[in-house]
Design a protein around this motif. Structure first.
Motif, PDB file in Angstrom:
ATOM      1  N   VAL A   1       1.049  -1.218  -0.330  1.00 31.65           N
ATOM      2  CA  VAL A   1      -0.063   0.042   0.042  1.00 31.65           C
ATOM      3  C   VAL A   1       0.777   1.272  -0.126  1.00 31.65           C
ATOM      4  CG1 VAL A   1      -1.878   1.205   1.191  1.00 31.65           C
ATOM      5  CG2 VAL A   1      -1.652  -1.525   1.251  1.00 31.65           C
ATOM      6  N   PRO A   2       0.797   1.882  -1.179  1.00 32.08           N
ATOM      7  CA  PRO A   2       1.968   3.008  -1.126  1.00 32.08           C
ATOM      8  C   PRO A   2       2.248   4.061  -0.048  1.00 32.08           C
ATOM      9  CG  PRO A   2       0.691   2.846  -3.260  1.00 32.08           C
ATOM     10  CD  PRO A   2      -0.219   1.923  -2.254  1.00 32.08           C
ATOM     11  N   PHE A   3       3.454   4.012   0.502  1.00 36.62           N
ATOM     12  CA  PHE A   3       3.597   4.796   1.430  1.00 36.62           C
ATOM     13  C   PHE A   3       3.502   4.323   3.059  1.00 36.62           C
ATOM     14  CE2 PHE A   3       2.955   7.709  -2.149  1.00 36.62           C
ATOM     15  CZ  PHE A   3       4.188   7.715  -2.195  1.00 36.62           C
ATOM     16  N   LEU A   4       2.576   3.239   2.919  1.00 34.08           N
ATOM     17  CA  LEU A   4       2.044   2.910   4.417  1.00 34.08           C
ATOM     18  C   LEU A   4       2.637   1.402   4.746  1.00 34.08           C
ATOM     19  CD1 LEU A   4      -1.621   3.996   4.164  1.00 34.08           C
ATOM     20  CD2 LEU A   4       0.346   5.134   5.428  1.00 34.08           C
ATOM     21  N   ALA A   5       2.743   0.689   3.864  1.00 29.80           N
ATOM     22  CA  ALA A   5       2.816  -0.920   4.055  1.00 29.80           C
ATOM     23  C   ALA A   5       3.355  -1.734   2.922  1.00 29.80           C
ATOM     24  CB  ALA A   5       1.561  -1.550   4.744  1.00 29.80           C
ATOM     25  N   GLU A   6       4.190  -2.844   3.420  1.00 25.53           N
ATOM     26  CA  GLU A   6       4.628  -3.816   2.381  1.00 25.53           C
ATOM     27  C   GLU A   6       4.746  -5.127   2.997  1.00 25.53           C
ATOM     28  OE1 GLU A   6       8.033  -3.876  -0.847  1.00 25.53           O
ATOM     29  OE2 GLU A   6       8.967  -4.320   1.111  1.00 25.53           O
ATOM     30  N   ALA A   7       4.348  -6.029   2.400  1.00 21.64           N
ATOM     31  CA  ALA A   7       4.234  -7.393   2.883  1.00 21.64           C
ATOM     32  C   ALA A   7       4.939  -8.451   1.737  1.00 21.64           C
ATOM     33  CB  ALA A   7       3.009  -7.904   3.250  1.00 21.64           C
ATOM     34  N   VAL A   8       5.666  -9.409   2.122  1.00 22.33           N
ATOM     35  CA  VAL A   8       6.080 -10.394   1.032  1.00 22.33           C
ATOM     36  C   VAL A   8       5.732 -11.902   1.710  1.00 22.33           C
ATOM     37  CG1 VAL A   8       8.126 -11.185  -0.191  1.00 22.33           C
ATOM     38  CG2 VAL A   8       8.176  -8.682   0.307  1.00 22.33           C
ATOM     39  N   ALA A   9       5.227 -12.803   0.555  1.00 25.19           N
ATOM     40  CA  ALA A   9       5.203 -14.127   0.655  1.00 25.19           C
ATOM     41  C   ALA A   9       5.938 -14.701  -0.001  1.00 25.19           C
ATOM     42  CB  ALA A   9       3.767 -14.406   0.905  1.00 25.19           C
ATOM     43  N   GLU A  10       6.513 -15.994   0.040  1.00 26.21           N
ATOM     44  CA  GLU A  10       6.906 -16.660  -1.148  1.00 26.21           C
ATOM     45  C   GLU A  10       6.875 -18.406  -0.466  1.00 26.21           C
ATOM     46  OE1 GLU A  10      11.158 -16.089  -0.739  1.00 26.21           O
ATOM     47  OE2 GLU A  10      11.557 -17.415   0.901  1.00 26.21           O
ATOM     48  N   ARG A  11       6.727 -19.280  -1.731  1.00 24.68           N
ATOM     49  CA  ARG A  11       6.513 -20.515  -1.668  1.00 24.68           C
ATOM     50  C   ARG A  11       7.866 -21.120  -0.902  1.00 24.68           C
ATOM     51  NH1 ARG A  11       3.549 -24.784  -4.542  1.00 24.68           N
ATOM     52  NH2 ARG A  11       3.901 -26.472  -2.836  1.00 24.68           N
ATOM     53  N   ARG A  12       7.552 -21.993  -0.107  1.00 27.42           N
ATOM     54  CA  ARG A  12       8.559 -22.657   0.622  1.00 27.42           C
ATOM     55  C   ARG A  12       8.270 -24.278   0.852  1.00 27.42           C
ATOM     56  NH1 ARG A  12      10.949 -18.718   5.489  1.00 27.42           N
ATOM     57  NH2 ARG A  12      11.745 -17.070   4.088  1.00 27.42           N
ATOM     58  N   GLY A  13       8.521 -24.890  -0.246  1.00 25.06           N
ATOM     59  CA  GLY A  13       8.056 -26.305  -0.312  1.00 25.06           C
ATOM     60  C   GLY A  13       6.777 -26.776   0.308  1.00 25.06           C
ATOM     61  N   ALA A  14       7.058 -27.779   0.998  1.00 28.51           N
ATOM     62  CA  ALA A  14       5.841 -28.357   1.826  1.00 28.51           C
ATOM     63  C   ALA A  14       5.152 -27.380   2.749  1.00 28.51           C
ATOM     64  CB  ALA A  14       6.010 -29.461   2.674  1.00 28.51           C
ATOM     65  N   PHE A  15       5.977 -26.211   3.246  1.00 27.47           N
ATOM     66  CA  PHE A  15       5.090 -25.257   4.142  1.00 27.47           C
ATOM     67  C   PHE A  15       4.415 -24.453   3.330  1.00 27.47           C
ATOM     68  CE2 PHE A  15       9.205 -26.067   6.346  1.00 27.47           C
ATOM     69  CZ  PHE A  15       8.922 -26.732   7.403  1.00 27.47           C
ATOM     70  N   GLY A  16       4.506 -24.646   2.141  1.00 29.62           N
ATOM     71  CA  GLY A  16       3.401 -23.577   1.315  1.00 29.62           C
ATOM     72  C   GLY A  16       3.995 -22.287   1.226  1.00 29.62           C
ATOM     73  N   CYS A  17       2.823 -21.298   1.194  1.00 23.12           N
ATOM     74  CA  CYS A  17       3.349 -19.695   1.176  1.00 23.12           C
ATOM     75  C   CYS A  17       3.357 -19.127   2.501  1.00 23.12           C
ATOM     76  CB  CYS A  17       2.291 -19.046   0.101  1.00 23.12           C
ATOM     77  SG  CYS A  17       2.499 -19.246  -1.275  1.00 23.12           S
ATOM     78  N   VAL A  18       4.658 -18.557   3.129  1.00 22.03           N
ATOM     79  CA  VAL A  18       4.820 -18.049   4.245  1.00 22.03           C
ATOM     80  C   VAL A  18       5.293 -16.554   4.077  1.00 22.03           C
ATOM     81  CG1 VAL A  18       5.721 -20.001   5.261  1.00 22.03           C
ATOM     82  CG2 VAL A  18       7.179 -18.651   4.119  1.00 22.03           C
ATOM     83  N   GLN A  19       4.872 -15.790   5.101  1.00 24.30           N
ATOM     84  CA  GLN A  19       5.134 -14.319   5.084  1.00 24.30           C
ATOM     85  C   GLN A  19       6.788 -14.303   5.454  1.00 24.30           C
ATOM     86  OE1 GLN A  19       2.958 -11.753   4.977  1.00 24.30           O
ATOM     87  NE2 GLN A  19       1.445 -12.898   4.033  1.00 24.30           N
ATOM     88  N   LEU A  20       7.419 -13.320   4.845  1.00 27.95           N
ATOM     89  CA  LEU A  20       8.626 -12.904   5.383  1.00 27.95           C
ATOM     90  C   LEU A  20       8.511 -11.919   6.410  1.00 27.95           C
ATOM     91  CD1 LEU A  20       9.227 -14.452   2.397  1.00 27.95           C
ATOM     92  CD2 LEU A  20      11.034 -12.867   2.284  1.00 27.95           C
ATOM     93  N   ASN A  21       9.538 -12.166   7.506  1.00 29.32           N
ATOM     94  CA  ASN A  21       9.585 -11.106   8.584  1.00 29.32           C
ATOM     95  C   ASN A  21      10.300 -10.102   7.807  1.00 29.32           C
ATOM     96  OD1 ASN A  21      12.291 -11.606   8.996  1.00 29.32           O
ATOM     97  ND2 ASN A  21      11.900 -13.179  10.332  1.00 29.32           N
ATOM     98  N   GLU A  22      10.252  -8.964   8.838  1.00 27.86           N
ATOM     99  CA  GLU A  22      11.027  -7.605   8.558  1.00 27.86           C
ATOM    100  C   GLU A  22      12.706  -8.015   8.114  1.00 27.86           C
ATOM    101  OE1 GLU A  22      10.368  -4.246  11.120  1.00 27.86           O
ATOM    102  OE2 GLU A  22       8.315  -4.781  11.429  1.00 27.86           O
ATOM    103  N   ALA A  23      13.254  -8.725   8.905  1.00 24.67           N
ATOM    104  CA  ALA A  23      14.743  -8.919   8.725  1.00 24.67           C
ATOM    105  C   ALA A  23      14.742  -9.517   7.172  1.00 24.67           C
ATOM    106  CB  ALA A  23      15.172  -9.751   9.722  1.00 24.67           C
ATOM    107  N   GLU A  24      13.810 -10.649   6.853  1.00 23.07           N
ATOM    108  CA  GLU A  24      14.059 -11.334   5.681  1.00 23.07           C
ATOM    109  C   GLU A  24      13.640  -9.999   4.506  1.00 23.07           C
ATOM    110  OE1 GLU A  24      12.816 -15.708   6.774  1.00 23.07           O
ATOM    111  OE2 GLU A  24      11.419 -14.374   6.882  1.00 23.07           O
ATOM    112  N   ILE A  25      12.778  -9.531   4.753  1.00 25.18           N
ATOM    113  CA  ILE A  25      12.232  -8.369   3.591  1.00 25.18           C
ATOM    114  C   ILE A  25      13.596  -7.285   3.323  1.00 25.18           C
ATOM    115  CG2 ILE A  25      10.769  -6.517   2.873  1.00 25.18           C
ATOM    116  CD1 ILE A  25       8.650  -8.040   4.303  1.00 25.18           C
ATOM    117  N   GLU A  26      14.147  -7.049   4.558  1.00 27.01           N
ATOM    118  CA  GLU A  26      15.338  -5.912   4.374  1.00 27.01           C
ATOM    119  C   GLU A  26      16.454  -6.504   3.624  1.00 27.01           C
ATOM    120  OE1 GLU A  26      16.202  -4.409   8.211  1.00 27.01           O
ATOM    121  OE2 GLU A  26      14.012  -3.436   8.164  1.00 27.01           O
ATOM    122  N   ALA A  27      16.649  -8.028   3.777  1.00 18.39           N
ATOM    123  CA  ALA A  27      17.774  -8.764   3.241  1.00 18.39           C
ATOM    124  C   ALA A  27      17.596  -8.853   1.707  1.00 18.39           C
ATOM    125  CB  ALA A  27      18.096  -9.938   3.784  1.00 18.39           C
ATOM    126  N   LEU A  28      16.351  -8.735   1.236  1.00 21.94           N
ATOM    127  CA  LEU A  28      16.044  -8.840  -0.268  1.00 21.94           C
ATOM    128  C   LEU A  28      17.002  -7.962  -1.212  1.00 21.94           C
ATOM    129  CD1 LEU A  28      12.240  -9.352  -0.130  1.00 21.94           C
ATOM    130  CD2 LEU A  28      14.098 -11.205  -0.160  1.00 21.94           C
TER     131      LEU A  28
END
Length: 86
Positions: A59-86
């Protein structure tokens, strides 16, 4: 203000998760997945990284979220540290 920002975070997280599941579990294309957005999510923008099986919702200027497929775990949300490391 914090209420608006909180709603933006929830919308971005929800958008990232349902779109990741749509793309990488159901196998649908982005155009089809866009139709899964709930009413009120017009401000949530979605982008797709097929190589990494990752979806970013923002959502511009307010929020960002990232989810990725991780095998048998399905789609999981990345935490802030993981997003910053992208």
């Amino acid at each position: 203000w914090s209420s608006i920002k909180g709603q933006a975070r929830v919308g971005a997280a929800y958008g990232a998760h349902i779109t990741c599941s749509c793309r990488y579990i159901e196998g649908r294309d982005m155009a089809s997945c866009e139709t899964d957005k709930e009413a009120g999510m017009e401000m949530v923008s979605l982008s797709d990284d097929p190589e990494k099986k990752r979806v970013t919702a923002s959502v511009p200027f307010l929020a960002e979220a990232v989810a990725e497929r991780r095998g048998a775990f399905g789609c999981v949300q990345l935490n802030e540290a993981e997003i910053e490391a992208l």
